[in-house]
Design an enzyme around this catalytic site. Structure first.
Site, PDB file in Angstrom:
ATOM      1  N   ARG A 138      41.407  27.984   4.932  1.00 24.16           N
ATOM      2  CA  ARG A 138      41.259  29.000   5.974  1.00 24.16           C
ATOM      3  C   ARG A 138      42.630  29.567   6.288  1.00 24.16           C
ATOM      4  O   ARG A 138      43.636  29.138   5.722  1.00 24.16           O
ATOM      5  CB  ARG A 138      40.697  28.353   7.239  1.00 24.16           C
ATOM      6  N   ARG A 172      54.441  27.010  19.325  1.00 20.75           N
ATOM      7  CA  ARG A 172      53.110  27.014  19.921  1.00 20.75           C
ATOM      8  C   ARG A 172      53.244  26.735  21.421  1.00 20.75           C
ATOM      9  O   ARG A 172      53.855  25.739  21.815  1.00 20.75           O
ATOM     10  CB  ARG A 172      52.224  25.956  19.268  1.00 20.75           C
ATOM     11  N   GLY A 189      44.592  16.140  13.120  1.00 22.41           N
ATOM     12  CA  GLY A 189      45.142  14.867  13.551  1.00 22.41           C
ATOM     13  C   GLY A 189      44.109  13.867  14.023  1.00 22.41           C
ATOM     14  O   GLY A 189      44.450  12.731  14.357  1.00 22.41           O
ATOM     15  N   GLU A 227      46.443   5.825   2.801  1.00 25.19           N
ATOM     16  CA  GLU A 227      47.545   6.319   1.981  1.00 25.19           C
ATOM     17  C   GLU A 227      48.811   5.580   2.390  1.00 25.19           C
ATOM     18  O   GLU A 227      48.971   5.187   3.557  1.00 25.19           O
ATOM     19  CB  GLU A 227      47.761   7.818   2.184  1.00 25.19           C
ATOM     20  N   LYS A 228      49.701   5.411   1.444  1.00 27.41           N
ATOM     21  CA  LYS A 228      51.004   4.831   1.751  1.00 27.41           C
ATOM     22  C   LYS A 228      51.745   5.767   2.697  1.00 27.41           C
ATOM     23  O   LYS A 228      51.778   6.986   2.476  1.00 27.41           O
ATOM     24  CB  LYS A 228      51.812   4.653   0.459  1.00 27.41           C
ATOM     25  N   LYS A 246      43.233   7.356   7.470  1.00 29.17           N
ATOM     26  CA  LYS A 246      42.775   8.730   7.635  1.00 29.17           C
ATOM     27  C   LYS A 246      41.258   8.821   7.539  1.00 29.17           C
ATOM     28  O   LYS A 246      40.625   8.096   6.766  1.00 29.17           O
ATOM     29  CB  LYS A 246      43.367   9.641   6.547  1.00 29.17           C
ATOM     30  N   LYS A 287      38.761  14.590   2.050  1.00 27.64           N
ATOM     31  CA  LYS A 287      40.112  14.266   1.591  1.00 27.64           C
ATOM     32  C   LYS A 287      40.081  13.365   0.364  1.00 27.64           C
ATOM     33  O   LYS A 287      40.981  13.414  -0.480  1.00 27.64           O
ATOM     34  CB  LYS A 287      40.905  13.647   2.733  1.00 27.64           C
ATOM     35  N   GLU A 294      49.141  21.690   1.545  1.00 32.46           N
ATOM     36  CA  GLU A 294      50.108  20.950   2.336  1.00 32.46           C
ATOM     37  C   GLU A 294      50.652  19.761   1.530  1.00 32.46           C
ATOM     38  O   GLU A 294      49.894  19.060   0.846  1.00 32.46           O
ATOM     39  CB  GLU A 294      49.479  20.470   3.638  1.00 32.46           C
TER      40      GLU A 294
END
Length: 451
Positions: free
Chosen positions: A292, A338, A165, A200-201, A158, A116, A275
């Site tokens: 993917r 889902r 997640g 990240e903010k 992260k 990332k 995303e």
């Protein structure tokens, strides 16, 4: 030309890939663990090979075993599906070295976008807006605290190599950060072999909007519009839809164009998803790229009429995309729910034997199901057992069809999250398309213990 494909996956996505392969008159090879001895995907493949015990580390994550089977079965290509080895540079490289086509991007792209931190750097270089944050791994909790104080709380901690997640947590203070940093770093190291973390903010009241892209080997890249994926539990998506009901046509056009720029900047090939997070002022920021096919790809297929798995195979066959951006149109509205084998109140997995299963039917209803009556859901794998997709001419019609289909969806012997889905779609905020990433925390108040 690809004439035989090994599917390095299981469950509903394995069945989904087999279906597209059959439509292309391509033979299929399945690999399975002890737990999947009687699985539907194994029965539907032309050939099936046992690769190990039920534990995922000893079966579906065994690169050597899967490649060994691929060579034994004389396949031309391997489709990794999603999860497992789908974003493994080592697996893609091993396939290439063995002369087997990996149906996905190059190993170097998997490596780049799998970090990332490096992905952020690549997007910044391409002029794609990114969330304010660190552009390197934070080396310690003290280092993380200094950065957090600079950009301001709340922040999202992260894992650089994370996904699904795992290794993510919102923190609101230095005290929370100290505890979260160590826990998430250890968890990321355990899951991904890399405990590097960055910050990240936290964008409050944000929406999660993603764009499906396709890119061939002849410098043609297109987007297939966006998906709304804001309803999430523990950073995992629950309900997805296409198109997004919450963005303007101006933003829809701009975010699609930006996704194409992002893919072209890294010379991406095959199917991928960019995303974004979108704030209340419709400013959008790059979040990550999934290199993917996505779990939620069916909603895009329903509004475009395209088979994304077939397009993946055609691209891997070195074919040119048969359409331009202008020739891709969207029609109607699609929603995916889902279906998880889990307690809808406590969110605990609910393994066990399915004593009865009845899937909804009807026009505009699509089932992607991993199981049948008599199957046992084990604790070894992700608890998602099915996806229910509905399509209507309008969003209102799609919601109505989803209501009807969820009522018809009968599972006995285990608990599922169907009651949760049924409740969510009754909320006024959902009906109005007001679906930020904090939606469940804000609105969902479970009352029952399952179906």
């Amino acid at each position: 030309m690809i004439e035989k494909v090994l599917i390095a996956n299981r469950g509903e996505i394995a069945r989904r890939i087999i279906r597209s392969c059959k439509q292309l008159d391509i033979q299929t090879v399945a690999v399975y663990s002890d737990a999947d001895e009687n699985a539907l995907f194994k029965q539907e493949a032309d050939e099936a090979y046992h690769i190990g015990p039920s534990q995922v580390q000893q079966s579906y994550l065994q690169l050597d075993k899967i490649v060994e089977v691929a060579k034994k079965a004389h396949v031309d290509a391997i489709h990794p599906g999603y999860g497992f080895l789908s974003e493994s540079p080592a697996f893609a490289e091993m396939c290439r070295n063995e002369g087997i086509i990996f149906i996905g991007p190059e190993a170097s792209i998997l490596k780049l976008m799998g970090s990332k931190i490096e992905a952020r750097k690549a997007m910044i270089a391409a002029g794609v807006p990114v969330i304010p944050g660190t552009d390197r791994a934070v080396e310690s909790v003290e280092d993380a605290t200094r950065f957090a104080e600079q950009i301001g709380y709340p922040v999202m901690l992260k894992a650089s190599a994370g996904g699904g997640g795992i290794g993510m947590e919102i923190v609101h203070s230095s005290e929370e950060l100290q505890k979260a940093f160590e826990n998430n770093s250890k968890r990321a190291a355990s899951f991904f072999g890399d405990g590097a973390m960055f910050l990240e903010k936290q964008i409050t009241n944000s929406r999660h909007i993603e764009v499906q892209v396709l890119a061939d080997h002849h410098q043609h890249t297109v987007h297939l519009f966006e998906r709304e994926c804001s309803i999430q539990r523990r950073n995992q998506k629950v309900l997805e839809e296409a198109p997004s009901p919450s963005i303007s046509e101006e933003l829809r056009k701009k975010i699609g164009e930006t996704a194409v720029i992002a893919a072209e900047a890294i010379h991406y090939t095959n199917a991928g998803t960019i995303e974004f997070l979108v704030d209340e002022s419709e400013h959008f920021y790059f979040l990550e790229m999934n290199t993917r096919i996505q779990v939620e790809h069916p909603v895009t297929e329903e509004i475009t009429g395209l088979d994304i798995v077939q397009e993946q195979i055609n691209i891997a066959n070195n074919q040119t995309l048969p359409f331009t951006q202008e020739e891709i149109t969207r029609n109607g509205h699609a929603i995916e729910g889902r279906i998880y084998a889990e307690d809808p109140v406590r969110f605990f997995p609910s393994p066990g034997k399915i004593t009865a299963l009845e899937l909804p039917q009807g026009e505009g209803v699509r089932n992607e199901c991993a199981v049948t009556s008599g199957d046992t859901v084990t604790h070894f794998y992700d608890p998602m057992i099915a996806k229910l997709i509905v399509c209507g001419k309008t969003r209102e019609e799609a919601i109505y069809k989803l209501e009807e289909a969820l009522q018809q969806f009968k599972v006995e012997g285990i608990k599922t999250n169907i009651p949760m889905l049924q409740e969510i779609i009754t909320y006024e905020a959902y009906r109005k398309g007001n679906t930020q990433t904090n939606f469940l925390d804000k609105y969902y108040q479970p009352n029952t213990g399952g179906n």
